[in-house]
Design an enzyme around this catalytic site. Structure first.
Site, PDB file in Angstrom:
ATOM      1  N   SER A   1     -21.956 -14.559  45.099  1.00  0.00           N
ATOM      2  CA  SER A   1     -21.900 -14.285  43.659  1.00  0.00           C
ATOM      3  C   SER A   1     -23.203 -14.660  42.966  1.00  0.00           C
ATOM      4  O   SER A   1     -23.965 -15.509  43.429  1.00  0.00           O
ATOM      5  CB  SER A   1     -20.761 -15.075  43.020  1.00  0.00           C
ATOM      6  OG  SER A   1     -19.546 -14.793  43.658  1.00  0.00           O
TER       7      SER A   1
HETATM    8  N1  SAH Z   1     -17.528 -17.472  46.479  1.00  0.00           N
HETATM    9  C1  SAH Z   1     -18.353 -16.611  47.291  1.00  0.00           C
HETATM   10  C2  SAH Z   1     -18.285 -15.173  46.838  1.00  0.00           C
HETATM   11  C3  SAH Z   1     -17.592 -14.367  47.845  1.00  0.00           C
HETATM   12  S1  SAH Z   1     -17.300 -12.664  47.478  1.00  0.00           S
HETATM   13  C4  SAH Z   1     -19.765 -17.099  47.394  1.00  0.00           C
HETATM   14  O1  SAH Z   1     -20.140 -18.001  46.641  1.00  0.00           O
HETATM   15  O2  SAH Z   1     -20.501 -16.612  48.244  1.00  0.00           O
HETATM   16  C5  SAH Z   1     -15.558 -12.605  47.706  1.00  0.00           C
HETATM   17  C6  SAH Z   1     -15.000 -13.002  49.048  1.00  0.00           C
HETATM   18  O3  SAH Z   1     -13.597 -12.844  48.954  1.00  0.00           O
HETATM   19  C7  SAH Z   1     -15.450 -12.140  50.214  1.00  0.00           C
HETATM   20  O4  SAH Z   1     -16.039 -12.946  51.187  1.00  0.00           O
HETATM   21  C8  SAH Z   1     -14.131 -11.515  50.732  1.00  0.00           C
HETATM   22  O5  SAH Z   1     -14.088 -11.403  52.139  1.00  0.00           O
HETATM   23  C9  SAH Z   1     -13.118 -12.517  50.236  1.00  0.00           C
HETATM   24  N2  SAH Z   1     -11.756 -12.002  50.119  1.00  0.00           N
HETATM   25  C10 SAH Z   1     -11.322 -10.785  49.716  1.00  0.00           C
HETATM   26  N3  SAH Z   1      -9.983 -10.714  49.765  1.00  0.00           N
HETATM   27  C11 SAH Z   1      -9.538 -11.932  50.202  1.00  0.00           C
HETATM   28  C12 SAH Z   1      -8.257 -12.498  50.465  1.00  0.00           C
HETATM   29  N4  SAH Z   1      -7.132 -11.821  50.304  1.00  0.00           N
HETATM   30  N5  SAH Z   1      -8.201 -13.775  50.906  1.00  0.00           N
HETATM   31  C13 SAH Z   1      -9.316 -14.507  51.088  1.00  0.00           C
HETATM   32  N6  SAH Z   1     -10.565 -14.025  50.863  1.00  0.00           N
HETATM   33  C14 SAH Z   1     -10.666 -12.754  50.422  1.00  0.00           C
END
Ligand code: SAH
Length: 221
Positions: free
Chosen positions: A65
């Protein structure tokens, strides 16, 4: 002519100044953003871009993000040092590292086994951050209730199971909207056992919250 690149600490201080100028005022959040070395959470070929205020691609078609959005969401959680936090969507582990500096305990769930494994490895030095591979739509019930829950992926509606894992007084921050649209950053506050208040904070864009888990631990695709 080649520009001389400032060292990461200087770049981070600048990044935090910009975030503060955009309206993030919580001092614990700004201090955490100043502490976490974001370059360690981005792919090696993108290290130079680590301190741009932008989301960047990571593996599995996911993103780390944008720093401003991590700061905004963390501030919106209204964390106190003793709080227990659940994060859905570990991704790179960057936001979990920030949360781990502001709150007492962080439980974070990621649906991609490889992303979960890499994040767990990166976060080993933070012993108050726990990473789990699973479907975050179910939360992490064994550590509930949480003082705060943050979802780093967009849902079409606020998942009932997550609301139910909030402590009374707890805050849930989640982007809500159709996939690949602009999302509304929503804060839900549990004001009583059966009472919830919801407010809209800002417009954001996130990857979708997907069903199920992807890739089993220990098994190569
Ligand atoms: N907080 C992260 C941003 C990740 S983007 C950072 O700082 O890098 C969102 C993430 O949510 C992705 O890695 C995706 O794989 C995950 N995601 C999507 N659906 C999900 C679910 N049902 N359960 C857990 N993770 C999920």
């Amino acid at each position: 002519m080649r520009a001389v690149r400032a060292d990461p600490e200087v770049q981070r201080a600048r990044m935090v100044e910009l975030i503060a100028a955009r309206g993030v005022t919580d001092r614990a959040v700004l201090a955490a953003m100043r502490d976490v070395a974001r370059e360690q959470f981005v792919p090696e070929n993108l290290r130079e871009a680590a301190y741009r205020d932008a989301a960047l691609p990571i593996d599995e078609g996911q993103t780390i993000s944008q720093p401003y959005v991590v700061a905004l969401m963390t501030q919106a959680l209204e964390l106190r040092p003793q709080d227990r936090v659940l994060e859905i969507g570990t991704g790179s582990g960057y936001a979990a590292a920030v949360l781990g500096r502001v709150a007492a305990e962080v439980y974070t769930v990621e649906r991609h086994s490889r992303l979960a494994a890499v994040a767990r490895e990166r976060l080993t030095s933070l012993d108050n951050v726990m990473v789990r591979h699973g479907d975050g739509r179910y939360g992490w019930p064994s550590h509930a209730p949480y003082d705060a829950i943050v979802v780093a992926a967009a849902a079409t509606e606020v998942p009932e199971r997550l609301r139910r894992q909030l402590a009374v007084g707890g805050r849930l921050v989640i982007p809500v909207g159709a996939p690949h649209a602009i999302h509304e950053l929503v804060r839900v506050r549990r004001t009583g056992p059966d009472d919830f208040e919801q407010e809209s904070l800002e417009q954001v864009r996130f990857v979708p919250l997907l069903p199920g888990r992807s890739g089993d631990p220990g098994r190569r695709p």
